[in-house]
Design a protein around this motif. Structure first.
Motif, PDB file in Angstrom:
ATOM      1  N   VAL A 172      42.021 -13.589 -23.790  1.00 50.71           N
ATOM      2  CA  VAL A 172      42.598 -13.261 -25.090  1.00 50.71           C
ATOM      3  C   VAL A 172      43.627 -14.332 -25.417  1.00 50.71           C
ATOM      4  O   VAL A 172      44.580 -14.537 -24.664  1.00 50.71           O
ATOM      5  CB  VAL A 172      43.264 -11.872 -25.093  1.00 50.71           C
ATOM      6  N   THR A 173      43.424 -15.020 -26.522  1.00 51.55           N
ATOM      7  CA  THR A 173      44.340 -16.067 -26.951  1.00 51.55           C
ATOM      8  C   THR A 173      44.844 -15.746 -28.349  1.00 51.55           C
ATOM      9  O   THR A 173      44.050 -15.615 -29.283  1.00 51.55           O
ATOM     10  CB  THR A 173      43.668 -17.442 -26.949  1.00 51.55           C
ATOM     11  N   VAL A 174      46.148 -15.625 -28.479  1.00 52.22           N
ATOM     12  CA  VAL A 174      46.776 -15.349 -29.761  1.00 52.22           C
ATOM     13  C   VAL A 174      47.449 -16.632 -30.223  1.00 52.22           C
ATOM     14  O   VAL A 174      48.361 -17.141 -29.563  1.00 52.22           O
ATOM     15  CB  VAL A 174      47.790 -14.204 -29.664  1.00 52.22           C
ATOM     16  N   ALA A 222      46.562 -13.891 -22.485  1.00 51.15           N
ATOM     17  CA  ALA A 222      46.348 -13.716 -21.053  1.00 51.15           C
ATOM     18  C   ALA A 222      44.863 -13.524 -20.798  1.00 51.15           C
ATOM     19  O   ALA A 222      44.080 -13.304 -21.724  1.00 51.15           O
ATOM     20  CB  ALA A 222      47.127 -12.504 -20.530  1.00 51.15           C
ATOM     21  N   VAL A 223      44.491 -13.599 -19.530  1.00 50.94           N
ATOM     22  CA  VAL A 223      43.183 -13.142 -19.104  1.00 50.94           C
ATOM     23  C   VAL A 223      43.304 -11.662 -18.781  1.00 50.94           C
ATOM     24  O   VAL A 223      44.168 -11.267 -17.994  1.00 50.94           O
ATOM     25  CB  VAL A 223      42.669 -13.921 -17.884  1.00 50.94           C
ATOM     26  N   TYR A 224      42.455 -10.862 -19.370  1.00 53.86           N
ATOM     27  CA  TYR A 224      42.487  -9.426 -19.174  1.00 53.86           C
ATOM     28  C   TYR A 224      41.365  -9.013 -18.231  1.00 53.86           C
ATOM     29  O   TYR A 224      40.206  -9.380 -18.425  1.00 53.86           O
ATOM     30  CB  TYR A 224      42.347  -8.693 -20.508  1.00 53.86           C
ATOM     31  N   GLU A 248      33.842  -7.463 -18.118  1.00 50.87           N
ATOM     32  CA  GLU A 248      34.679  -7.390 -19.308  1.00 50.87           C
ATOM     33  C   GLU A 248      34.065  -8.213 -20.437  1.00 50.87           C
ATOM     34  O   GLU A 248      33.375  -9.203 -20.205  1.00 50.87           O
ATOM     35  CB  GLU A 248      36.092  -7.919 -19.030  1.00 50.87           C
ATOM     36  N   SER A 249      34.375  -7.816 -21.657  1.00 53.55           N
ATOM     37  CA  SER A 249      33.960  -8.560 -22.836  1.00 53.55           C
ATOM     38  C   SER A 249      34.911  -8.230 -23.976  1.00 53.55           C
ATOM     39  O   SER A 249      35.723  -7.317 -23.880  1.00 53.55           O
ATOM     40  CB  SER A 249      32.513  -8.234 -23.226  1.00 53.55           C
ATOM     41  N   GLY A 250      34.813  -8.977 -25.064  1.00 55.34           N
ATOM     42  CA  GLY A 250      35.572  -8.677 -26.263  1.00 55.34           C
ATOM     43  C   GLY A 250      36.763  -9.568 -26.523  1.00 55.34           C
ATOM     44  O   GLY A 250      37.399  -9.447 -27.580  1.00 55.34           O
ATOM     45  N   GLY A 251      37.088 -10.452 -25.595  1.00 55.59           N
ATOM     46  CA  GLY A 251      38.198 -11.353 -25.815  1.00 55.59           C
ATOM     47  C   GLY A 251      37.858 -12.431 -26.826  1.00 55.59           C
ATOM     48  O   GLY A 251      36.723 -12.552 -27.279  1.00 55.59           O
ATOM     49  N   GLY A 252      38.856 -13.217 -27.176  1.00 57.33           N
ATOM     50  CA  GLY A 252      38.639 -14.286 -28.130  1.00 57.33           C
ATOM     51  C   GLY A 252      39.937 -14.838 -28.662  1.00 57.33           C
ATOM     52  O   GLY A 252      41.019 -14.516 -28.174  1.00 57.33           O
ATOM     53  N   LEU A 253      39.819 -15.682 -29.675  1.00 60.56           N
ATOM     54  CA  LEU A 253      40.962 -16.301 -30.333  1.00 60.56           C
ATOM     55  C   LEU A 253      41.321 -15.489 -31.567  1.00 60.56           C
ATOM     56  O   LEU A 253      40.475 -15.288 -32.448  1.00 60.56           O
ATOM     57  CB  LEU A 253      40.632 -17.744 -30.718  1.00 60.56           C
ATOM     58  N   VAL A 254      42.562 -15.036 -31.629  1.00 55.79           N
ATOM     59  CA  VAL A 254      43.009 -14.151 -32.699  1.00 55.79           C
ATOM     60  C   VAL A 254      44.366 -14.618 -33.220  1.00 55.79           C
ATOM     61  O   VAL A 254      45.208 -15.084 -32.451  1.00 55.79           O
ATOM     62  CB  VAL A 254      43.118 -12.691 -32.217  1.00 55.79           C
ATOM     63  N   GLN A 255      44.583 -14.467 -34.510  1.00 53.69           N
ATOM     64  CA  GLN A 255      45.884 -14.779 -35.096  1.00 53.69           C
ATOM     65  C   GLN A 255      46.884 -13.671 -34.815  1.00 53.69           C
ATOM     66  O   GLN A 255      46.501 -12.515 -34.589  1.00 53.69           O
ATOM     67  CB  GLN A 255      45.752 -14.982 -36.604  1.00 53.69           C
ATOM     68  N   PRO A 256      48.169 -13.990 -34.805  1.00 55.66           N
ATOM     69  CA  PRO A 256      49.173 -12.938 -34.631  1.00 55.66           C
ATOM     70  C   PRO A 256      48.998 -11.830 -35.661  1.00 55.66           C
ATOM     71  O   PRO A 256      48.724 -12.088 -36.833  1.00 55.66           O
ATOM     72  CB  PRO A 256      50.496 -13.681 -34.828  1.00 55.66           C
ATOM     73  N   GLY A 257      49.156 -10.590 -35.206  1.00 61.29           N
ATOM     74  CA  GLY A 257      48.969  -9.446 -36.067  1.00 61.29           C
ATOM     75  C   GLY A 257      47.558  -8.906 -36.082  1.00 61.29           C
ATOM     76  O   GLY A 257      47.325  -7.810 -36.616  1.00 61.29           O
ATOM     77  N   GLY A 258      46.621  -9.624 -35.499  1.00 67.14           N
ATOM     78  CA  GLY A 258      45.249  -9.180 -35.442  1.00 67.14           C
ATOM     79  C   GLY A 258      45.018  -8.152 -34.354  1.00 67.14           C
ATOM     80  O   GLY A 258      45.935  -7.753 -33.635  1.00 67.14           O
ATOM     81  N   SER A 259      43.763  -7.725 -34.227  1.00 67.12           N
ATOM     82  CA  SER A 259      43.395  -6.703 -33.255  1.00 67.12           C
ATOM     83  C   SER A 259      42.139  -7.104 -32.501  1.00 67.12           C
ATOM     84  O   SER A 259      41.302  -7.856 -33.009  1.00 67.12           O
ATOM     85  CB  SER A 259      43.153  -5.358 -33.948  1.00 67.12           C
ATOM     86  N   LEU A 260      42.016  -6.591 -31.293  1.00 67.57           N
ATOM     87  CA  LEU A 260      40.830  -6.777 -30.475  1.00 67.57           C
ATOM     88  C   LEU A 260      40.522  -5.481 -29.743  1.00 67.57           C
ATOM     89  O   LEU A 260      41.433  -4.710 -29.430  1.00 67.57           O
ATOM     90  CB  LEU A 260      41.018  -7.886 -29.440  1.00 67.57           C
ATOM     91  N   ARG A 261      39.254  -5.259 -29.468  1.00 69.88           N
ATOM     92  CA  ARG A 261      38.852  -4.178 -28.591  1.00 69.88           C
ATOM     93  C   ARG A 261      38.085  -4.764 -27.422  1.00 69.88           C
ATOM     94  O   ARG A 261      36.975  -5.280 -27.588  1.00 69.88           O
ATOM     95  CB  ARG A 261      37.997  -3.132 -29.310  1.00 69.88           C
ATOM     96  N   LEU A 262      38.694  -4.688 -26.250  1.00 66.91           N
ATOM     97  CA  LEU A 262      38.063  -5.166 -25.038  1.00 66.91           C
ATOM     98  C   LEU A 262      37.209  -4.061 -24.431  1.00 66.91           C
ATOM     99  O   LEU A 262      37.535  -2.879 -24.536  1.00 66.91           O
ATOM    100  CB  LEU A 262      39.109  -5.616 -24.023  1.00 66.91           C
TER     101      LEU A 262
END
Length: 123
Positions: A119-121, A92-94, A6-20
């Motif tokens: 993934v940390t929001v 969470a950990v995805y 897996e890859s693509g996780g990170g620290l993101v603000q509420p309302g943001g987006s991620l693609r794992l």
């Protein structure tokens, strides 16, 4: 046996987006199901979404409907999980995992697991 990373996780603000991304190797992803799961602090690992590699069917947990999209790129041997409008509860950990075609949402049906991506929001 297929190996998954897996890859693509990170620290993101509420309302943001991620693609794992879940990249497979060691064995073609044909004839298997790829599932995404997540585990938040203090909680059990839970099903998020799954995809049949050789077909077009997808399946989502109720908590994932609308904001989560699972997809695949057959040429890159990769399954993606797009997460939009992230909230604190998505922290969470995805994990991605592989199961034989016809398997259920149950964790025990999945025999190959990646190591997870965090993934940390947070605001």
């Amino acid at each position: 046996q297929v190996q998954l990373v897996e890859s693509g996780g990170g620290l993101v603000q509420p309302g943001g987006s991620l693609r794992l991304a879940c990249a497979g190797s060691g064995r073609p992803l044909s004839n298997i199901i790829i599932g995404w799961f997540r585990q938040a602090p203090g909680k059990e690992r839970e099903f998020v979404a799954r995809l049949t590699w050789a077909g077009v069917r997808t399946d989502y947990a109720d908590s994932a409907k609308g904001r989560f999209t699972i997809s695949k790129d057959i040429y890159k041997n990769t399954v993606y999980l797009q997460i939009n409008d992230l909230t604190f509860e998505d922290t969470a950990v995805y994990y991605c995992a592989a199961a034989r075609t016809g398997s259920s949402r149950k964790l025990e049906d999945y025999t190959a697991w990646g190591q997870g991506t965090q993934v940390t929001v947070s605001s």
